[in-house]
Design an enzyme around this catalytic site. Structure first.
Site, PDB file in Angstrom:
ATOM      1  CB  SER A  67     -29.832   7.645 -98.413  1.00 29.89           C
ATOM      2  OG  SER A  67     -29.368   7.737 -99.730  1.00 29.89           O
TER       3      SER A  67
HETATM    4  N1  SAH Z   1     -26.743   6.283-100.740  1.00 29.94           N
HETATM    5  C1  SAH Z   1     -25.807   7.384-100.778  1.00 29.94           C
HETATM    6  C2  SAH Z   1     -26.523   8.550-101.386  1.00 29.94           C
HETATM    7  C3  SAH Z   1     -25.654   9.607-101.899  1.00 29.94           C
HETATM    8  S1  SAH Z   1     -26.588  10.922-102.711  1.00 29.94           S
HETATM    9  C4  SAH Z   1     -25.377   7.666 -99.342  1.00 29.94           C
HETATM   10  O1  SAH Z   1     -26.069   7.209 -98.448  1.00 29.94           O
HETATM   11  O2  SAH Z   1     -24.381   8.330 -99.116  1.00 29.94           O
HETATM   12  C5  SAH Z   1     -26.609  10.377-104.363  1.00 29.94           C
HETATM   13  C6  SAH Z   1     -25.268  10.221-105.008  1.00 29.94           C
HETATM   14  O3  SAH Z   1     -25.497   9.981-106.401  1.00 29.94           O
HETATM   15  C7  SAH Z   1     -24.354  11.441-104.942  1.00 29.94           C
HETATM   16  O4  SAH Z   1     -23.154  11.084-104.332  1.00 29.94           O
HETATM   17  C8  SAH Z   1     -24.157  11.828-106.411  1.00 29.94           C
HETATM   18  O5  SAH Z   1     -22.851  12.313-106.685  1.00 29.94           O
HETATM   19  C9  SAH Z   1     -24.412  10.514-107.118  1.00 29.94           C
HETATM   20  N2  SAH Z   1     -24.779  10.599-108.531  1.00 29.94           N
HETATM   21  C10 SAH Z   1     -25.619  11.475-109.138  1.00 29.94           C
HETATM   22  N3  SAH Z   1     -25.684  11.229-110.458  1.00 29.94           N
HETATM   23  C11 SAH Z   1     -24.861  10.166-110.695  1.00 29.94           C
HETATM   24  C12 SAH Z   1     -24.478   9.434-111.857  1.00 29.94           C
HETATM   25  N4  SAH Z   1     -24.959   9.734-113.066  1.00 29.94           N
HETATM   26  N5  SAH Z   1     -23.620   8.416-111.716  1.00 29.94           N
HETATM   27  C13 SAH Z   1     -23.105   8.084-110.507  1.00 29.94           C
HETATM   28  N6  SAH Z   1     -23.407   8.732-109.389  1.00 29.94           N
HETATM   29  C14 SAH Z   1     -24.282   9.766-109.460  1.00 29.94           C
END
Ligand code: SAH
Length: 217
Positions: A67
């Site tokens: 993010s």
């Molecule tokens: N805050 C994290 C953001 C990662 S992007 C960071 O800074 O790294 C969002 C994440 O949500 C991704 O890793 C994706 O795999 C996850 N995601 C999407 N749908 C999801 C779900 N239904 N359950 C759990 N994780 C999910």
């Protein structure tokens, strides 16, 4: 790490990021301190380390992104708006960066991520930073974590099409869901569980990866 890597991840580069967040309206001292002291470059591939203190989302593989610091700061501020939350559910922990920031600001975190290699990588990273108030699970965040409910805050960095009703049921009284919602156009929503029902507020327009149901190995 090479010379350039060390230079670009220097304190000065981090200070610039903090200044930028303040310019964008982030005021919460503890949130700014948490971001200032967290080595974001450890959460990305070494080849991207020189960009890790820019205020942008960065790829973490599997089509996902770490993010943008502004969004991490904004969501953390919203999470802390009524004091320090005891128990937090994080959906889509990805690299674990937001998780690591939140870990210093709240009591404990239950985090769910649907892509297994990301779970393993984040778990290793959190352990090496000696962060111990996080439980990380490979699963579908849309289902929440019912055996650990209720939560003071539920927060996520992936956008479902609509506010998932099942998640609202896992909020403690007075608890808040902070989540981007929508398809091509998304809004950061904050939903508060009040004695009179759920109160929805639109915070701002945002751009996150979609929340996808089911898990990936
Ligand atoms: N805050 C994290 C953001 C990662 S992007 C960071 O800074 O790294 C969002 C994440 O949500 C991704 O890793 C994706 O795999 C996850 N995601 C999407 N749908 C999801 C779900 N239904 N359950 C759990 N994780 C999910």
């Amino acid at each position: 790490m090479n010379q350039m890597g060390i230079g670009m991840t220097s304190q000065r580069t981090r200070e610039r990021l903090i200044q930028r967040l303040m310019d964008q309206g982030i005021t919460h001292f503890e949130v700014l301190e948490a971001i200032r002291s967290m080595p974001r470059h450890l959460f990305v591939d070494e080849a991207l380390a020189h960009r890790s203190y820019e205020d942008t989302a960065l790829p973490i593989g599997y089509g996902q992104t770490l993010s943008q610091p502004y969004m991490v700061a904004r969501m953390s501020e919203l999470a802390l708006a009524r004091g320090r939350p005891g128990k937090v559910l994080e959906l889509g922990s990805g690299s674990g960066y937001q998780t690591a920031i939140l870990a210093s600001l709240v009591g404990e975190i239950c985090a769910v991520e649907r892509i297994k290699p990301l779970v393993e990588r984040a778990r290793k990273q959190l352990r090496s930073l000696k962060i111990r108030n996080v439980r990380l699970r490979h699963g579908d965040g849309l289902e929440g974590w019912s055996s650990e409910a209720p939560f003071d805050v539920i927060l996520g960095a992936a956008a479902p099409e609509q506010v998932p009703a099942g998640l609202l049921e896992q909020l403690a009284p007075g608890g808040r869901l902070i989540l981007p919602v929508g398809g091509r156009r998304q809004t950061l929503m904050m939903v508060t569980a009040t004695p009179d029902g759920y109160v929805e507020e639109a915070v701002e327009a945002v751009n996150f990866v979609p929340m996808i149901s089911g898990v990936e190995r």
